[in-house]
Design a protein around this motif. Structure first.
Motif, short mmCIF file in Angstrom:
data_model
loop_
_atom_site.label_atom_id
_atom_site.label_comp_id
_atom_site.label_asym_id
_atom_site.label_seq_id
_atom_site.Cartn_x
_atom_site.Cartn_y
_atom_site.Cartn_z
N GLU A 50 0.83 -1.21 0.00
CA GLU A 50 0.00 0.00 0.00
C GLU A 50 0.87 1.26 0.00
OE1 GLU A 50 -3.93 -1.70 2.37
OE2 GLU A 50 -2.22 -0.96 3.52
N LEU A 51 2.00 1.20 0.71
CA LEU A 51 2.93 2.33 0.72
C LEU A 51 3.44 2.58 -0.70
CD1 LEU A 51 5.51 2.83 3.52
CD2 LEU A 51 6.09 3.40 1.20
N ARG A 52 3.80 1.51 -1.40
CA ARG A 52 4.26 1.63 -2.79
C ARG A 52 3.17 2.25 -3.66
NH1 ARG A 52 2.99 -1.54 -6.94
NH2 ARG A 52 4.27 -1.33 -8.80
N LEU A 53 1.96 1.74 -3.57
CA LEU A 53 0.87 2.24 -4.40
C LEU A 53 0.54 3.70 -4.10
CD1 LEU A 53 -1.45 -0.90 -4.42
CD2 LEU A 53 -0.05 -0.02 -6.31
N ARG A 54 0.58 4.08 -2.82
CA ARG A 54 0.27 5.48 -2.51
C ARG A 54 1.35 6.41 -3.04
NH1 ARG A 54 0.27 6.41 4.03
NH2 ARG A 54 -1.94 6.29 3.64
N GLY B 138 0.70 9.27 -5.78
CA GLY B 138 1.18 10.60 -5.43
C GLY B 138 2.10 11.24 -6.46
N GLY B 139 2.63 10.42 -7.40
CA GLY B 139 3.46 11.00 -8.45
C GLY B 139 4.75 10.27 -8.76
N VAL B 140 5.11 9.27 -7.96
CA VAL B 140 6.34 8.52 -8.22
C VAL B 140 6.15 7.65 -9.46
CG1 VAL B 140 7.89 6.72 -7.30
CG2 VAL B 140 7.08 8.55 -5.81
N ASP B 141 7.21 7.51 -10.24
CA ASP B 141 7.17 6.73 -11.47
C ASP B 141 6.70 5.29 -11.19
OD1 ASP B 141 8.22 6.87 -14.44
OD2 ASP B 141 8.81 4.91 -13.62
N GLU C 229 10.25 -4.28 -4.08
CA GLU C 229 11.58 -4.57 -3.53
C GLU C 229 12.27 -3.29 -3.08
OE1 GLU C 229 10.57 -5.85 -6.55
OE2 GLU C 229 10.14 -7.86 -5.79
N HIS C 230 12.07 -2.18 -3.83
CA HIS C 230 12.65 -0.90 -3.42
C HIS C 230 12.10 -0.50 -2.05
CE1 HIS C 230 13.00 -0.01 -7.95
NE2 HIS C 230 14.21 -0.29 -7.50
N ILE C 231 10.81 -0.67 -1.87
CA ILE C 231 10.17 -0.29 -0.60
C ILE C 231 10.66 -1.19 0.52
CG2 ILE C 231 7.96 -0.15 0.63
CD1 ILE C 231 8.29 2.03 -1.52
N ARG C 232 10.63 -2.48 0.30
CA ARG C 232 11.05 -3.43 1.36
C ARG C 232 12.51 -3.21 1.75
NH1 ARG C 232 7.73 -8.13 -1.25
NH2 ARG C 232 5.76 -7.84 -0.15
#
Length: 132
Positions: free
Chosen positions: A31-35, A39-42, A48-51
């Motif tokens: 959910e953090l990735r999706l938000r 919000g504007g991130v590519d 994996e970047h988030i984790r």
């Protein structure tokens, strides 16, 4: 290697620049990735970047606090959690602990809101993602 490290630090800081009303809500890593994407991130941002950012750059919960509920890890900014430490994921996300029935919780920000709240960091993150 340095660019990827910068990316991961910036992701957590960028997340914390979302509106406070959203930051109060406990979210999973996905959910953090999706938000962030809303919000504007590519869209090339990977889970994996988030984790990896949570594992390597969130030492001593500098950005986000975590709680486990029903074998799922939830996160929210440490500064928000310190204001209201009794507000836990199970109270926000579940109607009935015994049945596991979930509340509907909107975790998404307004589209491209990060262009307003932290345009510089957003641009840096997107440039690094394009180069990866």
């Amino acid at each position: 290697q340095k660019a990827e490290s910068r990316l991961k630090k910036n992701l957590l800081a960028l997340h914390n620049s979302l509106p406070e009303s959203l930051l109060r809500i406990w979210v999973t890593a996905e959910e953090l990735r999706l938000r962030l994407i809303v919000g504007g991130v590519d869209e090339s941002l990977k889970i994996e970047h988030i984790r990896d950012a949570l594992r390597r750059h969130n030492t001593d919960f500098i950005f986000l606090t975590s709680r486990v509920y029903a074998d799922v890890i939830y996160y929210r900014p440490t500064l928000i959690h310190e204001k209201d430490p009794k507000d836990l994921p199970n109270g926000q996300r579940f109607k009935n602990k015994a049945t596991g029935v979930q509340n509907r919780v909107n975790v998404s920000p307004d589209r491209d809101c990060l262009r307003i709240s932290d345009a510089v960091k957003l641009q840096q993150v997107n440039e690094i993602l394009v180069d990866l």
